[in-house]
Write an enzyme that holds these catalytic residues in place. Structure first.
Site, mmCIF file in Angstrom:
data_model
loop_
_atom_site.group_PDB
_atom_site.id
_atom_site.type_symbol
_atom_site.label_atom_id
_atom_site.label_comp_id
_atom_site.label_asym_id
_atom_site.label_seq_id
_atom_site.Cartn_x
_atom_site.Cartn_y
_atom_site.Cartn_z
ATOM 1 N N SER A 146 1.333 1.999 -0.328
ATOM 2 C CA SER A 146 1.621 3.262 0.351
ATOM 3 C C SER A 146 0.555 4.273 -0.027
ATOM 4 O O SER A 146 -0.208 4.063 -0.963
ATOM 5 C CB SER A 146 3.002 3.776 -0.047
ATOM 6 O OG SER A 146 2.882 4.639 -1.156
ATOM 7 N N LYS A 147 0.538 5.383 0.708
ATOM 8 C CA LYS A 147 -0.561 6.319 0.476
ATOM 9 C C LYS A 147 -0.499 6.928 -0.919
ATOM 10 O O LYS A 147 -1.463 7.481 -1.411
ATOM 11 C CB LYS A 147 -0.596 7.394 1.558
ATOM 12 C CG LYS A 147 0.586 8.340 1.573
ATOM 13 C CD LYS A 147 0.270 9.484 2.519
ATOM 14 C CE LYS A 147 1.275 10.594 2.448
ATOM 15 N NZ LYS A 147 2.428 10.402 3.300
ATOM 16 N N ARG A 148 0.649 6.796 -1.583
ATOM 17 C CA ARG A 148 0.761 7.342 -2.939
ATOM 18 C C ARG A 148 0.225 6.382 -4.000
ATOM 19 O O ARG A 148 0.019 6.759 -5.139
ATOM 20 C CB ARG A 148 2.212 7.701 -3.252
ATOM 21 C CG ARG A 148 2.618 9.042 -2.684
ATOM 22 C CD ARG A 148 4.105 9.257 -2.826
ATOM 23 N NE ARG A 148 4.840 8.296 -2.007
ATOM 24 C CZ ARG A 148 5.057 8.445 -0.707
ATOM 25 N NH1 ARG A 148 4.602 9.516 -0.091
ATOM 26 N NH2 ARG A 148 5.715 7.548 -0.017
#
Ligand code: GLU
Length: 462
Positions: free
Chosen positions: A227-229
């Site tokens: 995920s982008k995190r």
């Protein structure tokens, strides 16, 4: 021209996720491999999220990775406009075609696409109601990665929302038709949309393109998509951390594709030559931060010295380590002897900062190790005496003099090395010691050794 036309069709979100970058890359590789055309189409129908900055992040990232597009924003082409927000006229025309052929109806203000097939109702336990379903013929997708996939849509689906905005499935297919896209290469998360897309292609009387759904990228450990995190998920991070774009691109090629011979570092021309759907894995790819760093380090080590100097100079200027007055030859010498030990341009200060400033830190762990055994102060005092007498401060002369004197004193010359390194650089590792001393030059070395004696004497008296 081969007739192959592929496209990367991102919806700008403000981030350039590694998964999107990999999709762009695989499309680019396929276009270059086949001599086809790589189209960049911006799917910006979600007005809230599509800002100018979000677009810029994406375009910058693509350019940084060297994924130049043949048609699209900033370039133009015969199939424009390349922003969906500028194509509403085209969508109206296509909607009209569906309306004319009786394939649409309005319900609750939205426009639905009507499937063809036998209609029946079924009681839905979950919704506790009767729902209308359609026994439509299954769509057969001969996916070039997943193999044969069959899927039948069961419900008519919305193509224009009640607020008048067209839905992704509709505009995506219209654009692929209008832009003459021959191969759709995209993430596996879109596989479940493909039967809807095929329904639409057929409704327009167009043979669907070839599909290739590429595997997901999983985070470095555990289940789940990156995920982008997650660390390493955004191309912006690599840009900021001074990764070499060619190294990142090389690593991304290996996320889901393999040359089948265990090679990792490969020139892009060779990857282009060998890239094909057969080499794309069905299984999910797992992000491996260490492999990324390793490939980056390999690329750094293989750079021609001049290129390295050109890349490193602005970083060193930014770090306040060099300026206009820094001697070019000195910089080249430093890089020549340090390149082999470089792993990341973001850690240049740790590796070579001491060449440019006397204000380097003494590493605590190394200090403890050095002071634990022998008599480091005494050894440095001896060294100082030997080195001061060298006229030509070269690797050979330094080596020779330490060898001679240490033999007289009954020491091995390597007993001088760790403390010498620590004294002149503050570190426990780095470039080979003797070349490092030669490049630093006699004056710096002598000053630093004397300074170390003061520092160490203070330490032992406190
Ligand atoms: N805009 C879609 C996305 O970003 C494109 C899907 C496709 O490639 O067809 O996922």
């Amino acid at each position: 021209m081969s007739g192959v036309r592929v496209r990367f069709a991102p919806s700008p979100t403000g981030f350039f996720h590694i998964g999107s970058a990999r999709t762009a890359l695989f499309n680019w590789l396929y276009a270059r491999h086949t001599g086809g055309v790589f189209v960049l189409r911006i799917e910006d129908t979600d007005k809230e999220r599509n800002t100018e900055e979000a677009l810029q992040v994406l375009l910058d990232g693509m350019k940084w990775l060297g994924l130049e597009w043949d048609e699209g924003p900033g370039i133009g082409g015969d199939s424009g406009p390349y922003f969906q927000s500028d194509r509403s006229g085209i969508y109206h025309e296509y909607l009209q075609k569906l309306q004319d052929s009786g394939r649409t109806y309005e319900k609750d203000g939205a426009t639905f696409f009507r499937l063809e097939g036998e209609r029946y109702t079924e009681y839905d336990e979950y919704k506790k109601c009767d729902v209308e379903k359609v026994r439509a013929a299954p769509q057969v997708i001969d996916d070039r990665v997943r193999g044969r996939v069959e899927r039948a849509e069961e419900k008519d689906f919305v193509i224009i929302r009640s607020n008048g905005e067209p839905v992704f499935h509709f505009v995506n297919v219209v654009d692929d038709i209008e832009m003459g896209i021959t191969h759709v290469i995209r993430g596996e998360d879109h596989l479940s949309n493909t039967s809807k897309h095929c329904e639409l292609f057929h409704a327009f009387g167009v043979e669907p393109p070839v599909f290739a759904h590429i595997p997901l990228i999983l985070k470095s450990s555990g289940p789940g998509k990156m995920s982008k995190r997650d660390e390493g998920a955004l191309i912006e991070e690599y840009q900021k951390n001074q990764f070499l774009p060619a190294a990142v691109r090389n690593y991304l090629c290996l996320l889901g594709w393999s040359p089948k011979d265990d090679r990792e570092v490969m020139p892009i021309n060779e990857i282009i030559e060998r890239f094909d759907f057969d080499g794309i894995n069905q299984g999910n790819a797992r992000f491996d931060e260490k492999k990324m760093a390793h490939i980056n380090a390999e690329y750094i080590r293989e750079l021609p010295l001049e290129t390295l100097a050109w890349m490193v100079s602005p970083i060193l200027v930014e770090e306040g380590l060099v300026d206009n007055s820094t001697d070019e030859d000195y910089l080249q010498d430093v890089l020549r002897i340090s390149q082999e030990k470089m792993t990341a341009l973001s850690s240049l200060r740790q590796l070579i900062g001491f060449f440019f400033t006397d204000d380097y830190k003494f590493d605590e762990k190394t200090k403890d190790r050095i002071f634990k055994k022998g008599d480091p102060i005494k050894r440095v005092e001896e060294l100082l005496e030997y080195l001061e007498n060298i006229e030509k401060f070269t690797v050979q002369n330094i080596d020779l003099i330490i060898e001679e004197h240490s033999a007289c004193n009954g020491f091995k010359k390597f007993e001088y090395f760790p403390v010498a390194r620590f004294a002149v650089s503050g570190a426990g590792g780095g470039p080979d010691l003797l070349p490092m001393l030669e490049v630093l030059g006699k004056e710096r070395v002598v000053t630093r050794l004397s300074r170390f004696i003061d520092y160490a004497s203070n330490l032992s008296s406190s």
